[in-house]
Design a protein around this motif. Sequence first.
Motif, PDB file in Angstrom:
ATOM      1  N   ILE A 108       0.848  -1.186   0.000  1.00  0.00           N
ATOM      2  CA  ILE A 108       0.000   0.000   0.000  1.00  0.00           C
ATOM      3  C   ILE A 108       0.887   1.240   0.000  1.00  0.00           C
ATOM      4  O   ILE A 108       1.780   1.382   0.849  1.00  0.00           O
ATOM      5  CB  ILE A 108      -0.913   0.032   1.238  1.00  0.00           C
ATOM      6  CG1 ILE A 108      -1.732  -1.254   1.359  1.00  0.00           C
ATOM      7  CG2 ILE A 108      -1.802   1.273   1.209  1.00  0.00           C
ATOM      8  CD1 ILE A 108      -2.782  -1.452   0.316  1.00  0.00           C
ATOM      9  N   VAL A 109       0.632   2.138  -0.940  1.00  0.00           N
ATOM     10  CA  VAL A 109       1.412   3.382  -0.990  1.00  0.00           C
ATOM     11  C   VAL A 109       0.540   4.615  -0.823  1.00  0.00           C
ATOM     12  O   VAL A 109       1.064   5.738  -0.776  1.00  0.00           O
ATOM     13  CB  VAL A 109       2.230   3.484  -2.296  1.00  0.00           C
ATOM     14  CG1 VAL A 109       3.285   2.394  -2.355  1.00  0.00           C
ATOM     15  CG2 VAL A 109       1.330   3.440  -3.524  1.00  0.00           C
ATOM     16  N   GLY A 110      -0.776   4.442  -0.726  1.00  0.00           N
ATOM     17  CA  GLY A 110      -1.626   5.599  -0.508  1.00  0.00           C
ATOM     18  C   GLY A 110      -3.052   5.353  -0.918  1.00  0.00           C
ATOM     19  O   GLY A 110      -3.440   4.251  -1.327  1.00  0.00           O
ATOM     20  N   ALA A 111      -3.858   6.393  -0.783  1.00  0.00           N
ATOM     21  CA  ALA A 111      -5.259   6.371  -1.207  1.00  0.00           C
ATOM     22  C   ALA A 111      -5.643   7.782  -1.598  1.00  0.00           C
ATOM     23  O   ALA A 111      -5.122   8.752  -1.042  1.00  0.00           O
ATOM     24  CB  ALA A 111      -6.152   5.856  -0.094  1.00  0.00           C
ATOM     25  N   GLN A 112      -6.566   7.883  -2.551  1.00  0.00           N
ATOM     26  CA  GLN A 112      -7.005   9.201  -2.992  1.00  0.00           C
ATOM     27  C   GLN A 112      -8.435   9.122  -3.505  1.00  0.00           C
ATOM     28  O   GLN A 112      -8.899   8.060  -3.925  1.00  0.00           O
ATOM     29  CB  GLN A 112      -6.076   9.749  -4.079  1.00  0.00           C
ATOM     30  CG  GLN A 112      -5.957   8.904  -5.324  1.00  0.00           C
ATOM     31  CD  GLN A 112      -4.755   9.278  -6.189  1.00  0.00           C
ATOM     32  OE1 GLN A 112      -3.642   9.436  -5.670  1.00  0.00           O
ATOM     33  NE2 GLN A 112      -4.978   9.433  -7.482  1.00  0.00           N
ATOM     34  N   ARG A 169       2.386  -3.917  11.043  1.00  0.00           N
ATOM     35  CA  ARG A 169       3.060  -3.171   9.967  1.00  0.00           C
ATOM     36  C   ARG A 169       2.996  -3.913   8.632  1.00  0.00           C
ATOM     37  O   ARG A 169       3.433  -3.386   7.610  1.00  0.00           O
ATOM     38  CB  ARG A 169       4.519  -2.912  10.335  1.00  0.00           C
ATOM     39  CG  ARG A 169       4.676  -1.958  11.517  1.00  0.00           C
ATOM     40  CD  ARG A 169       6.122  -1.606  11.762  1.00  0.00           C
ATOM     41  NE  ARG A 169       6.264  -0.671  12.882  1.00  0.00           N
ATOM     42  CZ  ARG A 169       7.418  -0.187  13.309  1.00  0.00           C
ATOM     43  NH1 ARG A 169       8.556  -0.554  12.707  1.00  0.00           N
ATOM     44  NH2 ARG A 169       7.458   0.651  14.326  1.00  0.00           N
ATOM     45  N   GLU A 170       2.449  -5.124   8.658  1.00  0.00           N
ATOM     46  CA  GLU A 170       2.365  -5.917   7.439  1.00  0.00           C
ATOM     47  C   GLU A 170       0.932  -6.156   6.978  1.00  0.00           C
ATOM     48  O   GLU A 170       0.634  -6.084   5.784  1.00  0.00           O
ATOM     49  CB  GLU A 170       3.039  -7.277   7.639  1.00  0.00           C
ATOM     50  CG  GLU A 170       2.969  -8.163   6.406  1.00  0.00           C
ATOM     51  CD  GLU A 170       3.391  -9.600   6.673  1.00  0.00           C
ATOM     52  OE1 GLU A 170       3.051 -10.472   5.847  1.00  0.00           O
ATOM     53  OE2 GLU A 170       4.045  -9.858   7.701  1.00  0.00           O
ATOM     54  N   GLY A 185       2.703   1.190   3.507  1.00  0.00           N
ATOM     55  CA  GLY A 185       3.763   0.231   3.785  1.00  0.00           C
ATOM     56  C   GLY A 185       3.264  -1.170   4.046  1.00  0.00           C
ATOM     57  O   GLY A 185       4.042  -2.127   3.970  1.00  0.00           O
ATOM     58  N   CYS A 186       1.972  -1.316   4.368  1.00  0.00           N
ATOM     59  CA  CYS A 186       1.435  -2.661   4.597  1.00  0.00           C
ATOM     60  C   CYS A 186       1.382  -3.447   3.289  1.00  0.00           C
ATOM     61  O   CYS A 186       1.231  -2.879   2.207  1.00  0.00           O
ATOM     62  CB  CYS A 186       0.037  -2.581   5.197  1.00  0.00           C
ATOM     63  SG  CYS A 186       0.009  -2.302   6.971  1.00  0.00           S
ATOM     64  N   THR A 187       1.490  -4.758   3.408  1.00  0.00           N
ATOM     65  CA  THR A 187       1.313  -5.621   2.254  1.00  0.00           C
ATOM     66  C   THR A 187      -0.120  -5.497   1.753  1.00  0.00           C
ATOM     67  O   THR A 187      -1.064  -5.438   2.547  1.00  0.00           O
ATOM     68  CB  THR A 187       1.619  -7.076   2.626  1.00  0.00           C
ATOM     69  OG1 THR A 187       2.972  -7.142   3.108  1.00  0.00           O
ATOM     70  CG2 THR A 187       1.497  -7.995   1.418  1.00  0.00           C
ATOM     71  N   ALA A 188      -0.284  -5.482   0.446  1.00  0.00           N
ATOM     72  CA  ALA A 188      -1.595  -5.227  -0.160  1.00  0.00           C
ATOM     73  C   ALA A 188      -2.427  -6.500  -0.224  1.00  0.00           C
ATOM     74  O   ALA A 188      -2.657  -7.079  -1.284  1.00  0.00           O
ATOM     75  CB  ALA A 188      -1.427  -4.612  -1.541  1.00  0.00           C
ATOM     76  N   ASP A 189      -2.861  -6.954   0.961  1.00  0.00           N
ATOM     77  CA  ASP A 189      -3.855  -8.017   1.053  1.00  0.00           C
ATOM     78  C   ASP A 189      -5.212  -7.332   1.128  1.00  0.00           C
ATOM     79  O   ASP A 189      -5.571  -6.747   2.162  1.00  0.00           O
ATOM     80  CB  ASP A 189      -3.621  -8.876   2.293  1.00  0.00           C
ATOM     81  CG  ASP A 189      -2.290  -9.615   2.269  1.00  0.00           C
ATOM     82  OD1 ASP A 189      -1.706  -9.760   1.179  1.00  0.00           O
ATOM     83  OD2 ASP A 189      -1.848 -10.058   3.339  1.00  0.00           O
TER      84      ASP A 189
END
Length: 449
Positions: A47-51, A372-373, A380-384
């Motif tokens: 995950i790098v963000g949301a908009q 954190r995962e 930074g979390c894994t995109a599950d």
Amino acid sequence: MTSQLPRRLALRGDLLDFTGMPEWATIETPAVRFRPDHWVLIEDGRIVGAQPAAQPPDESWERHDYRGRLVLPGFIDTHVHSPQIDMIASYGTELLDWLNTYTFPAEMCFANPAVAHAGAARFLDALLESGTTSAVVFPTVHKGSAEALFAGASARGMRLVTGKVLMDRNAPPSLCDDVVKAERDCVDLIERWHGVGRNSYAVTVRFAPTSTPEQLQMAGQLCAAYPTTYMQTHVAENRDEVKWVQSLFPEARSYLDVYTRAGLLYSRSVLAHGIWLDDNDRAAIRDSGAQVAHSPSSNLFLGSGLFDWNGAVQAGANVSMASDVGAGTSLSMQRTLADAYKIQALNGQRLTAWKALHSATRGAAQALGLEREIGSFDIGCTADVCVWDWARGLVAERRDQLVRDLHERVFAWLTLSDERNLVAAYVAGVKRHAADAATAAQQEVALPA
């Protein structure tokens, strides 16, 4: 399902996760993070963000439009038995008889490597089909059953905590190991799988009655020698079980104390059930940082008892959510959470949608030390990530039309939905499950990269 990782992936929908822990019985809480009609941005599986949807990502992103659907972090099941889907929904006994009548015969089959590998694949795919992307899993006493799970989870990119089951008494001879061989097998599995990819090893004690004091001591020594491993077991599930433990370990103050004396109670301990604990036990769990994996569907099905969740909360103990299949009757976390609500209602309490959902996402991740995962849409979390229909079928659709606020909508979704509502499941940014091809075109609008 595709296994190719798109470098930059954007998913559009109604994003819901948590930034903190909701208070008990509180509906209005800042811990809920709801971002309707947003894009969640995923790069290299994280995950790098949301908009907002009004600010769409550019054409360098592979975009999938799930507008009007609920987007959640993948569920985390903190206690489930992989071989027991073979005997789920078996009739008519309490815990101890149920183990001998149904569970142990089913687990004997996993001595066959082909059965173990096929069973692991079926189980992991069934988790994904239910929107569960991470799990703490009991295999069988056979070393190969744990290896099959680790290999299968690695192939799917899933976060998995598991380990060979330890039993050296009070079980069929074909399901009993011995202390020396069991230790050797555990060490080999730890050194080959623990910390490799998204795999973690759990020293796995079936429950106190099926381990001699010598085996429990060996398990505690493993936990001390490999402090980043987890420990999973059962505790205080059934009143007859508690009495049995008292007779086998008269020197222990309580069932939980058996594990404490063996060095098995620490921050990475996952204790399934915990219904018949006293105040001293809850305090010990709080002080150790361990967690109770609440298994409501199983507790109802076997008639084991009603877990006092609020009592655990008041004592400061961590509580996470578990399907416990096969005593539990579904891998669906929504069905499990709906049963948790019913148990608390019988206790004179009301479980909010927020407390319930948190226990199967961010709360479970925090209890496992993995916040954190997994468990949220934090950067930074894994995109599950799982995409859900808010409602399926005439009854649920009508109810969804009439909701008055977000909590009411999510509570109705938890109560009325199940795996049939799942549109897509992404694991580390890779789509690993989708609805059947006949409806896929209606459920997703794919935009060109």
